[in-house]
Write a protein that holds these residues in place. Structure first.
Motif, PDB file in Angstrom:
ATOM      1  N   THR A   1       0.801  -1.075   0.091  1.00  0.00           N
ATOM      2  CA  THR A   1       0.109   0.198  -0.035  1.00  0.00           C
ATOM      3  C   THR A   1       0.796   1.297   0.176  1.00  0.00           C
TER       4      THR A   1
ATOM      5  N   SER B   1      -5.160  12.624  -2.761  1.00  0.00           N
ATOM      6  CA  SER B   1      -6.161  12.512  -3.705  1.00  0.00           C
ATOM      7  C   SER B   1      -6.085  13.470  -4.731  1.00  0.00           C
TER       8      SER B   1
ATOM      9  N   TYR C   1      -4.138  11.628  -7.618  1.00  0.00           N
ATOM     10  CA  TYR C   1      -4.532  10.013  -8.131  1.00  0.00           C
ATOM     11  C   TYR C   1      -4.715  10.296  -9.818  1.00  0.00           C
TER      12      TYR C   1
ATOM     13  N   ARG D   1      -2.651   3.527 -15.390  1.00  0.00           N
ATOM     14  CA  ARG D   1      -2.752   2.583 -14.405  1.00  0.00           C
ATOM     15  C   ARG D   1      -2.975   0.993 -15.213  1.00  0.00           C
TER      16      ARG D   1
ATOM     17  N   ILE E   1      -4.155  -2.604  -9.325  1.00  0.00           N
ATOM     18  CA  ILE E   1      -4.033  -1.216  -8.665  1.00  0.00           C
ATOM     19  C   ILE E   1      -5.467  -0.753  -8.171  1.00  0.00           C
ATOM     20  N   SER E   2      -5.661  -0.684  -7.051  1.00  0.00           N
ATOM     21  CA  SER E   2      -7.022   0.050  -6.400  1.00  0.00           C
ATOM     22  C   SER E   2      -6.994   1.277  -5.974  1.00  0.00           C
ATOM     23  N   ILE E   3      -7.703   2.213  -6.193  1.00  0.00           N
ATOM     24  CA  ILE E   3      -7.669   3.636  -5.782  1.00  0.00           C
ATOM     25  C   ILE E   3      -8.769   3.898  -5.165  1.00  0.00           C
TER      26      ILE E   3
ATOM     27  N   ILE F   1      -3.519   3.850  -1.811  1.00  0.00           N
ATOM     28  CA  ILE F   1      -3.763   2.970  -3.144  1.00  0.00           C
ATOM     29  C   ILE F   1      -3.058   1.640  -2.640  1.00  0.00           C
TER      30      ILE F   1
END
Length: 386
Positions: free
Chosen positions: A62, A67, A70, A81, A92-94, A132
């Motif tokens: 992580t 933000s 992002y 991404r 990849i999670s945002i 993230i």
């Protein structure tokens, strides 16, 4: 840039070399893919210093990020991404807009991607920070993705306009009155000199001594800055100040270019009344500590102690903020035409002008383009010596 002496980028205590590639011009979201290719030249070596957690599904890491940044990880239409995910075989999670934690670790939906990329948030406004999440079946892939994200975050953070600054306020009554007397006498004696008029004088309520400029993109980063100042106070500021205000004088003026007949800024000098070097030592050590932490980009080894009293940027914009005013509050680059002034007579007649004495007892974290109810720069944190 020399091949044998490449630029180094410092991230989380580790140095990465930046290979000599042609710099890309980045404006809004155009050329995002090309920029990504260039930036990743310096991220081809996975860093083993990252904390990677093993999970039943593989590996996970992580990174906490403002933000506001992002959109640079997402890229236009999500391309950046997706490219990182494909090349590193990761996911990849945002956080979604408005989320600041690991809430479900949603992938950003296409509609949210467009919102993130198209949003034009003011860089001077403090936004939130979120986490993230990078997951993958192979540890090296997760580390590689994390490295690339960190390089992108560092690169685009450096492109943000300054949002805050560390400073001593110099707006005590005696100094304000001295400044107004200086303005009156300059206009009486030098108003016939080219470019000299009342519009280029500083607002006396905004007189300050800058220690360093900051890019703070979240409330968390503001809090980190406050904590760093508190550590400075405990570790060396109290020893230097003796727990008492620093008694200083604001006297004399100078310029910082080669032609006094074509001046853009005049500064007032600030020095200790007792002739010691304590003020210089204090600000240099604060600067050094903030540079080591990464909160201030290293440009100088020492702070030039000065206070702006005249600036040609004020001619068209009374709220301009010196040589740092290359961007507007919403992060857009602007070019300001400047009409320099002839400062030769001012420098000759007012070389040793005495503005007054004052006691410095606090360092402020101030936000650019803002004022408080008294007309000073708005302060979002400070430490006191006494």
């Amino acid at each position: 840039m020399e091949v044998l002496r490449p630029q180094l980028i410092r991230i989380d205590g580790r140095n990465y070399r930046k290979n000599p590639v042609q710099e890309q011009t980045y404006q809004h979201e155009e050329d995002e893919e090309d920029f990504y290719q260039g930036s990743m030249e310096c991220a081809d070596e996975p860093c083993d210093a990252y904390e990677v957690e093993q999970t039943p599904q593989g590996f996970r890491s992580t990174v906490r990020a403002p933000s506001l940044l992002y959109k640079h990880i997402v890229g236009r239409r999500g391309d950046t991404r997706k490219k990182i995910e494909m090349e590193t075989k990761t996911s990849i999670s945002i956080p979604k807009p408005g989320e600041d934690g690991e809430i479900g670790f949603h992938h950003v939906a296409q509609a949210d991607l467009e919102l993130l990329v198209s949003s034009d948030l003011p860089a001077s406004a403090s936004q939130g920070a979120g986490i993230i999440v990078i997951t993958g079946q192979h540890r090296n892939g997760v580390i590689s993705a994390r490295t690339r994200i960190d390089v992108l975050l560092d690169t685009f953070r450096r492109k943000q306009p300054f949002t805050h600054f560390l400073a001593f306020f110099l707006n005590e009554v005696e100094v304000q009155e001295g400044f107004l007397r200086f303005q009156e006498e300059v206009l009486a004696k030098c108003s016939m000199d080219h470019g000299v008029d009342s519009s280029i004088f500083q607002n006396p309520k905004k007189l300050h001594l800058t220690i360093g400029m900051l890019v703070l993109l979240s409330e968390e980063e503001i809090q980190q800055t406050c904590e760093m100042l508190q550590k400075c106070k405990e570790e060396f500021i109290n020893d230097i100040s003796g727990g008492k205000p620093l008694e200083v004088e604001m006297a004399g003026i100078e310029y910082m270019n080669d032609d006094p007949g074509m001046v853009d800024v005049l500064y007032a000098k600030v020095h200790m009344k007792d002739g010691s070097n304590r003020l210089q030592e204090l600000v240099d050590r604060v600067l050094e500590r903030f540079q080591a932490s990464g909160l201030i980009v290293k440009e100088w080894n020492s702070v030039k102690l000065h206070a702006t009293v005249m600036n040609t940027l004020f001619r068209k914009d009374p709220n301009a903020e010196g040589r740092y005013n290359l961007y507007t509050a919403d992060g857009k680059y602007i070019f300001k035409e400047r009409e320099s002034f002839d400062g030769r007579n001012i420098l000759k007649l007012f070389e040793n002008f005495y503005f007054g004495s004052l006691k410095l007892n606090s360092i402020h974290i101030s936000q650019r383009f803002t004022i408080d109810s008294f007309g000073n720069y708005a302060s979002c944190g400070q430490i006191d010596f006494s």
